[in-house]
Design an enzyme around this catalytic site. Structure first.
Site, PDB file in Angstrom:
ATOM      1  N   THR B 150       1.181  -0.710   0.478  1.00  0.00           N
ATOM      2  CA  THR B 150      -0.123   0.687   0.203  1.00  0.00           C
ATOM      3  C   THR B 150       1.343   1.293   0.307  1.00  0.00           C
ATOM      4  O   THR B 150       0.990   1.003  -0.640  1.00  0.00           O
ATOM      5  CB  THR B 150      -0.730  -0.031   0.689  1.00  0.00           C
ATOM      6  OG1 THR B 150      -0.273   0.116   2.152  1.00  0.00           O
ATOM      7  CG2 THR B 150      -2.172  -0.965   0.719  1.00  0.00           C
ATOM      8  N   LYS B 176       3.699  -6.857   3.312  1.00  0.00           N
ATOM      9  CA  LYS B 176       3.571  -5.348   3.514  1.00  0.00           C
ATOM     10  C   LYS B 176       3.511  -4.430   4.660  1.00  0.00           C
ATOM     11  O   LYS B 176       2.523  -5.530   5.804  1.00  0.00           O
ATOM     12  CB  LYS B 176       2.240  -5.517   2.323  1.00  0.00           C
ATOM     13  CG  LYS B 176       1.206  -6.253   2.862  1.00  0.00           C
ATOM     14  CD  LYS B 176       0.165  -4.981   3.922  1.00  0.00           C
ATOM     15  CE  LYS B 176      -0.062  -3.499   3.182  1.00  0.00           C
ATOM     16  NZ  LYS B 176      -0.567  -3.103   4.127  1.00  0.00           N
ATOM     17  N   THR B 187      -0.731 -10.233  13.244  1.00  0.00           N
ATOM     18  CA  THR B 187       0.719 -10.164  13.158  1.00  0.00           C
ATOM     19  C   THR B 187       0.003  -8.512  11.472  1.00  0.00           C
ATOM     20  O   THR B 187      -1.105  -9.357  11.152  1.00  0.00           O
ATOM     21  CB  THR B 187       1.214 -10.518  12.365  1.00  0.00           C
ATOM     22  OG1 THR B 187       2.594 -10.160  10.975  1.00  0.00           O
ATOM     23  CG2 THR B 187       1.046 -11.692  11.310  1.00  0.00           C
ATOM     24  N   GLU B 273       5.642   4.201   7.083  1.00  0.00           N
ATOM     25  CA  GLU B 273       4.818   5.442   7.394  1.00  0.00           C
ATOM     26  C   GLU B 273       5.765   6.933   7.665  1.00  0.00           C
ATOM     27  O   GLU B 273       5.828   6.976   8.798  1.00  0.00           O
ATOM     28  CB  GLU B 273       3.478   5.354   7.192  1.00  0.00           C
ATOM     29  CG  GLU B 273       2.849   5.080   6.142  1.00  0.00           C
ATOM     30  CD  GLU B 273       1.451   4.557   6.230  1.00  0.00           C
ATOM     31  OE1 GLU B 273       0.310   4.299   5.633  1.00  0.00           O
ATOM     32  OE2 GLU B 273       0.972   5.970   7.578  1.00  0.00           O
ATOM     33  N   ASN B 399      -0.587  10.915   6.299  1.00  0.00           N
ATOM     34  CA  ASN B 399      -1.831   9.939   6.857  1.00  0.00           C
ATOM     35  C   ASN B 399      -3.435  10.911   7.270  1.00  0.00           C
ATOM     36  O   ASN B 399      -3.442  10.726   7.557  1.00  0.00           O
ATOM     37  CB  ASN B 399      -2.201   9.470   8.018  1.00  0.00           C
ATOM     38  CG  ASN B 399      -1.484   7.799   7.686  1.00  0.00           C
ATOM     39  OD1 ASN B 399      -1.475   7.262   7.491  1.00  0.00           O
ATOM     40  ND2 ASN B 399       0.470   7.536   8.594  1.00  0.00           N
ATOM     41  N   THR B 404      -8.465  10.667   0.524  1.00  0.00           N
ATOM     42  CA  THR B 404      -8.777  11.489  -0.599  1.00  0.00           C
ATOM     43  C   THR B 404      -8.010  11.452  -1.386  1.00  0.00           C
ATOM     44  O   THR B 404      -6.925  11.486  -1.298  1.00  0.00           O
ATOM     45  CB  THR B 404      -9.913  12.279  -0.121  1.00  0.00           C
ATOM     46  OG1 THR B 404      -8.677  13.115   0.850  1.00  0.00           O
ATOM     47  CG2 THR B 404     -10.770  11.714   0.702  1.00  0.00           C
TER      48      THR B 404
END
Lengths: 404, 404
Positions: B150, B176, B187, B273, B399, B404
């Site tokens: 992702t 991932k 997990t 991230e 985030n 959107t």
């Protein structure tokens, strides 16, 4: 009950001051605060539950064992925590303050806030004490409030008045928050005063009740500080008949104290490090009080939800995800979620599944300064409210280089 | 045991593929992955402990009740979670995949990852399945690894080889991660394959043991996902004598599986991230296994510590603070802390109090891509290791506007 001016000096018998002593490098920001009562007060406090406790916490705990106090001293810029000589320095702060005021050192509440693990220099405090005591003023609350701030950007300085036994009684408070804010059965730094006549034991009960629904329901970053403390001094000078537990007077006093603490807690959440928005999560229909609290706090603490609110993104899936791992006992297929603010209200999730909603309207609602997340669990009668803030670039900026 | 090429197709009998089907808007990123075994496999899985469970999790759990599987299908871009028709759609994914492969739908593992609460469109998957099956290749692991990503920026595609009963046995995996990463007794998404001969029950034990020290010890943001799953397929084609619990062969197999899972877990943490750094917290000298784990995870999860690491700020007070609220039973006055990286090692705290250290050296050490925080509790013999990443502007950026 009504809000009045005055903060910690609104109640009869209190004066306060705040000056720059030299612990912080930035000379434009005062770093030493003093609150003083003309008479010996009933006193109570709640402390951080972190195993690592700031040295001033340990000293204050000892000093408050007899339930009385007459002054509170607090420096910012240095937490006096994780220092080998911390307790000795904290006790010296009490002694120096007591000497300057001509009172017993056991009647001094001591607190420190700032960087952990740097040795606290006593000299700046010692040198500044005469000026600090001289500056004590019945309108000095804002000065003291300013001196206890660290990365806070706004003063937290409030007071209320109510009537007990036909007498006006005042309760006031100053607080500081900003980062490392996730009080756990305790709170961040908050100093409260009242002129109500009330025993230390009863005052202690009222304080715990108030803190439970206010400071203990906020989170800025999930980090429970080592130096959290809320204390209250009651001078008794309002002349009311002494407040006894289980009476309507106790209920009225506690409700006012809770209202004041909640207002200060909201200010701390809204002024969280880097925050642009206050987030209020209201949970209703929970199976138990614990489930309601866990749900509200779980949502307020989710980094993903906080970042979505910064971006005004109605990503309600992150609300559901946080409810799911919050530890609350919940039937997810019954959960409804709405977002609300001054710009309106929008339902986004019903029975655990998404609703069609207008993204532009949602964006408009989430672009305001105060966002309410309303969660209905349809599973019981308990409710709770938690307070937080969005996660922003500035939080990272402030904390990527706070110490050096 | 050695690392080899091949990922999930390193083990005998497996092929894999990944293509773009149209669930994600960005056509340059594949969004549908398939793993296929020539023979029916022993299979086991661990799942998220979030009360909100993705619909594919519920369907996979049912399908794996008999301990066998032959294929795994996974889409990215949509989590198929909190949708009224989610389970029906997840089961339809199994049926469509099974039909195209000519196998039983109960032998298909299904997974989805992406946005929560958006209805999953089946058509793109249905239309793409013939091409996906046609693309199956014994060197297709990287394609599948790419298709499940992702916000990941790097492939997680690894495999190892060891010898069991004189036969070479291979274990491979793709994973991932990125955001909503705080596995709790479960997990994130990880697909593992092996050609070892092993029963479903024994495979299940080995998987749980491996996950406990690898995926369950990482956190990117404290948010436990709704769709976490690790599954393993064992084809038995290596020709080794069947692995039995409590034997040296079981120990060797589990150690290799743990090594592989830990390597994948480190990759997930490092590619969290917005992350710029991998943080590894090693705790030794703990009173119990639980205390060691709580301490390591508490530090790795602290937003303040993570932001300090982003800023290469040796703010060890935040490490102590996190230990203090982690829930671990610890004598704080015995705690030592050091920072280490490829640029060296520096002691910053001894017996719970600060040491004098050179700030420039510390900055240099903390400016590397992998930082080790070494905590010695001097309180017992247990140890643990947890993996995380720094908190950066980019985490907030990603985030604040993911959906959107």
């Amino acid at each position: 009950m009504k809000y009045i001016e005055g903060g910690v000096t609104a109640a009869k018998g209190f004066s306060a001051s705040g000056i720059y002593c030299g612990i912080r490098k930035n000379k434009s920001k005062p770093d030493l605060a003093l609150i003083y009562s003309d008479v010996v007060c009933s006193a109570a406090a709640v402390y951080t539950q972190n195993l690592v406790k700031g040295a001033p916490i340990l000293v204050t705990k000892r000093n408050l064992e007899n339930g009385t106090a007459k002054a509170a001293i607090c420096n910012s810029g240095n937490a006096n925590t994780c220092n080998a000589d911390g307790e000795q320095k904290a006790w010296a702060m009490c002694q120096l303050t007591a000497k300057e005021l001509g009172i017993a050192p056991q009647n001094v509440i001591v607190a420190s806030t700032g960087v952990i693990g740097q040795v606290l220099p006593l000299e700046p405090i010692q040198n500044a004490l005469p000026a600090l005591v001289k500056a004590l003023s019945p309108t000095g609350s804002a000065d003291a409030a300013k001196a206890i701030m660290t990365t806070d950007t706004e003063l937290k300085n409030l007071s209320v008045e109510l009537e007990i036994g036909g007498k006006p009684v005042r309760i006031g408070g100053i607080a500081k928050g900003s980062g490392m804010i996730h009080p756990n059965m305790a709170t961040m730094l908050c100093f409260l005063t009242t002129d109500a006549a009330v025993s230390p034991a009863v005052l202690n009960c009222a304080l715990h009740e108030a803190v439970r629904d206010s400071f203990n329901m906020i989170s800025v970053d999930g980090d429970t500080s080592t130096n959290d403390m809320t204390c209250i001094l009651a001078s008794g000078l309002a002349g009311n008949p002494e407040i006894k537990e289980g009476t309507p007077e106790y209920a009225a006093f506690t409700a006012a104290l809770k209202e004041l603490c909640t207002a200060l807690a909201r200010k701390i959440a809204k002024d969280g490090e880097g925050a642009t928005k206050l987030l209020v999560c209201r949970v209703t229909g929970a199976k138990s009080d614990t489930d309601a609290r866990l749900t509200a706090k779980g949502v307020i603490c989710s980094s993903l939800f906080k970042a979505a609110m910064f971006g005004a993104d109605a990503n309600w899936g992150r609300v559901l995800c946080a409810i799911g791992y919050s530890g609350a006992n919940t039937d997810i297929t019954k959960v409804d979620v709405s977002f609300a603010s001054s710009a309106g209200r929008i339902d986004v999730c019903k029975n655990g599944a998404g609703l069609d909603f207008d993204e532009d309207t949602a964006k408009q609602i989430l672009s305001q300064e105060e966002i309410n997340v309303e969660i209905t669990l349809h599973d019981g009668t308990f409710s709770a409210e938690a307070f937080g803030c969005d996660l922003t670039y500035d939080y990272v900026k402030i904390n990527g280089d706070y110490r050096t």
